[in-house]
Design a protein around this motif. Structure first.
Motif, PDB file in Angstrom:
ATOM      1  N   GLN A   1     119.073  47.869  43.965  1.00  0.00           N
ATOM      2  CA  GLN A   1     118.017  48.586  44.328  1.00  0.00           C
ATOM      3  C   GLN A   1     118.047  50.144  43.910  1.00  0.00           C
ATOM      4  O   GLN A   1     119.135  50.727  44.008  1.00  0.00           O
ATOM      5  CB  GLN A   1     117.398  48.347  45.716  1.00  0.00           C
ATOM      6  CG  GLN A   1     116.096  49.033  46.155  1.00  0.00           C
ATOM      7  CD  GLN A   1     115.802  48.621  47.531  1.00  0.00           C
ATOM      8  OE1 GLN A   1     116.788  48.398  48.418  1.00  0.00           O
ATOM      9  NE2 GLN A   1     114.419  48.678  47.976  1.00  0.00           N
TER      10      GLN A   1
ATOM     11  N   GLY B   1     123.639  48.390  46.491  1.00  0.00           N
ATOM     12  CA  GLY B   1     123.892  47.207  45.648  1.00  0.00           C
ATOM     13  C   GLY B   1     124.726  47.346  44.475  1.00  0.00           C
ATOM     14  O   GLY B   1     125.211  46.020  43.993  1.00  0.00           O
TER      15      GLY B   1
ATOM     16  N   GLN C   1     121.791  43.233  46.907  1.00  0.00           N
ATOM     17  CA  GLN C   1     120.448  43.247  46.136  1.00  0.00           C
ATOM     18  C   GLN C   1     120.529  44.744  45.240  1.00  0.00           C
ATOM     19  O   GLN C   1     120.645  45.785  46.029  1.00  0.00           O
ATOM     20  CB  GLN C   1     119.304  43.453  47.177  1.00  0.00           C
ATOM     21  CG  GLN C   1     117.872  43.393  46.304  1.00  0.00           C
ATOM     22  CD  GLN C   1     116.816  43.137  47.307  1.00  0.00           C
ATOM     23  OE1 GLN C   1     117.017  43.065  48.560  1.00  0.00           O
ATOM     24  NE2 GLN C   1     115.470  43.404  46.732  1.00  0.00           N
TER      25      GLN C   1
END
Length: 126
Positions: free
Chosen positions: A3, A26, A1
């Motif tokens: 971020q 990420g 992810q």
């Protein structure tokens, strides 16, 4: 992810200093141009500074030239904004943003950036 997380904001007296950090997770920050923006209440988001991934070139808005310095530590996957000689008009929420990968140059334009952090509050007041 993907971020971005900003930190380092706070309350400081006029003339004081703060160092903001923008930590990425990420993705690898050194492939991205990174910008710092700020938004004061009732005002539009403003590009403060940015650093290019392609050649390390930097940009500063006129109001912070000579007071703010942007830098990156690729080993830490973090970009910093050193803010010295702070003024009350620097009070705002500060955001970092990433443009890329493979962005050429950097631009103080919010529409250039793909990823944004949540912001950190900077308040300059006596």
């Amino acid at each position: 992810q993907v971020q971005l997380v900003e930190s380092g904001g706070g309350l400081v007296q006029p003339g004081g200093s703060l160092r903001l950090s923008c930590a990425a997770s990420g993705f690898t920050l050194d492939y991205y141009s990174i910008g710092w923006f700020r938004q004061a209440p009732g005002k539009e988001r403003e590009g403060v500074s940015c650093i290019s991934s392609s050649d390390g070139s930097t940009y500063y808005v006129d109001s912070v030239k000579g007071r703010f310095t942007i830098s990156r530590d690729n080993a830490k996957n973090t970009v910093f904004l050193q803010m010295n000689s702070l003024k009350p008009e620097d009070t705002a929420v500060y955001y970092c943003a990433a443009d890329g990968p493979g962005a050429y140059g950097c631009y103080p334009d919010i529409y250039e950036y793909d990823y944004w952090g949540q912001g950190t509050q900077v308040t300059v007041s006596s």
